[in-house]
Design a protein around this motif. Structure first.
Motif, short mmCIF file in Angstrom:
data_model
loop_
_atom_site.label_atom_id
_atom_site.label_comp_id
_atom_site.label_asym_id
_atom_site.label_seq_id
_atom_site.Cartn_x
_atom_site.Cartn_y
_atom_site.Cartn_z
N SER A 130 -29.69 48.59 83.95
CA SER A 130 -29.94 50.01 84.31
C SER A 130 -31.22 50.09 84.37
O SER A 130 -32.02 49.56 83.83
CB SER A 130 -28.98 50.86 83.41
N GLU A 131 -31.56 51.51 84.88
CA GLU A 131 -32.96 51.70 84.85
C GLU A 131 -33.44 51.97 83.45
O GLU A 131 -34.76 51.24 83.04
CB GLU A 131 -33.28 53.01 85.59
N GLN A 132 -32.84 52.44 82.60
CA GLN A 132 -33.44 52.58 81.05
C GLN A 132 -33.32 51.14 80.49
O GLN A 132 -34.21 50.50 79.85
CB GLN A 132 -32.24 53.27 80.26
N GLN A 133 -32.36 50.47 80.91
CA GLN A 133 -32.28 48.93 80.07
C GLN A 133 -33.46 48.13 80.78
O GLN A 133 -34.02 47.21 80.08
CB GLN A 133 -30.99 48.35 80.45
N ARG A 134 -33.71 48.14 81.99
CA ARG A 134 -35.14 47.77 82.57
C ARG A 134 -36.27 47.84 81.90
O ARG A 134 -37.32 47.10 81.75
CB ARG A 134 -35.00 47.92 84.17
N LEU A 135 -36.32 49.14 81.45
CA LEU A 135 -37.66 49.48 80.69
C LEU A 135 -37.68 48.94 79.48
O LEU A 135 -38.75 48.36 78.95
CB LEU A 135 -37.77 50.96 80.64
N GLN A 136 -36.40 48.52 78.98
CA GLN A 136 -36.26 48.05 77.53
C GLN A 136 -36.51 46.40 77.68
O GLN A 136 -37.01 45.82 76.31
CB GLN A 136 -35.01 48.26 76.76
#
Length: 283
Positions: A192-198
């Protein structure tokens, strides 16, 4: 670029090349190609006269609860990328071409298959070894190019080639990373977009462990434990974070000069793997 779907056509093409005195490089993939795959092809182009790439999502290396059915398949885009990269032939077999009957022969690189990813994915590396051995027999290349992102797989294939006297040179190619350090992977598209940042935190943890060791911390279990805890607090489900000897992937001791840090962790349902090789001689 020639595209063939049968072993007969593949062997005829490579036979003609060898008769003409050409060397053959081979890049096996499961498709959904990214810049890491293309680097393998471009490296092969530099070192061999002709380059074969294969796209085959191999069912024997997926476990019963893994993502074989949903694994991303982007055949048309992959063909365009291989054509642009200069590949000479694409081998695009169906499952029935690769496995016309139920295989009764198993290939297992015993010790390596049970470590790290093998501990949590039983049977995975047996499936990898079998399909790579079949592909090498089909293509009969002089050079096999594999990415270092899956360093355990690279080490296992090298061992298999040595044990079975397969006449091919196995060359690892350095991991290609995004600008933020995340190792390129076909499965990154699941994030997900948030997971990609993490996700880049996994590589950051590898670098932090390396820096601790180079600073003189020789309690490797404690070093790994700190990074594992930090990743878990950041939302990763850590499978393993291991500091190993580079030659056999067994636990490293403080006197070992060449180290490899291997890690696997999930963000949501997406399993990420990465590694970092370094030498303590730089201390």
């Amino acid at each position: 670029m020639q595209i063939v779907t049968s072993v007969v056509a593949l062997r005829e093409a490579t036979r003609q090349w060898r008769q003409a005195g050409h060397s053959v490089g081979f890049v096996p993939t499961m498709g959904n190609l990214h810049a890491g795959h293309i680097k393998l092809v471009s490296t092969a182009k530099q070192q061999a006269d002709k380059v074969v790439a294969s796209i085959f999502v191999n069912p024997t290396q997926f476990g019963p609860n893994e993502d074989f059915a949903s694994y991303p398949r982007t055949e048309q885009q992959d063909q365009e990328k291989l054509l642009a990269s200069g590949a000479d032939l694409l081998f695009l077999p169906a499952v029935t071409e690769m496995y016309p009957h139920v295989a009764q022969t198993n290939i297992s690189v015993a010790a390596l298959s049970s470590l790290h990813c093998g501990a949590s994915r039983p049977g995975h590396f047996d499936g990898v070894a079998l399909v790579v051995c079949k592909l090498l027999n089909m293509v009969q290349p002089d050079l096999l190019l594999l990415g270092e992102k899956d360093f355990q797989q690279l080490t296992l294939i090298r061992q298999m080639v040595a044990d079975l006297n397969i006449p091919v040179t196995v060359q690892g190619v350095a991991t290609v990373r995004e600008d933020d350090g995340l190792a390129m992977s076909s499965r990154n598209g699941y994030l997900s977009e948030q997971q990609r940042l993490q996700a880049p935190m996994l590589y950051q943890a590898l670098c932090a462990a390396r820096d601790e060791i180079l600073a003189g911390h020789d309690d490797y279990l404690a070093v790994a434990g700190r990074q594992r805890q930090d990743l878990q607090q950041a939302g990763f489900a850590v499978d393993y974070f291991s500091i190993c000897r580079s030659q056999d992937l067994l636990p490293a001791g403080s006197s070992d000069p060449s180290l490899l840090i291997l890690a696997a962790a999930k963000l949501g349902n997406t399993r990420l793997i990465d590694n970092l090789y370094f030498s303590k001689s730089s201390i």
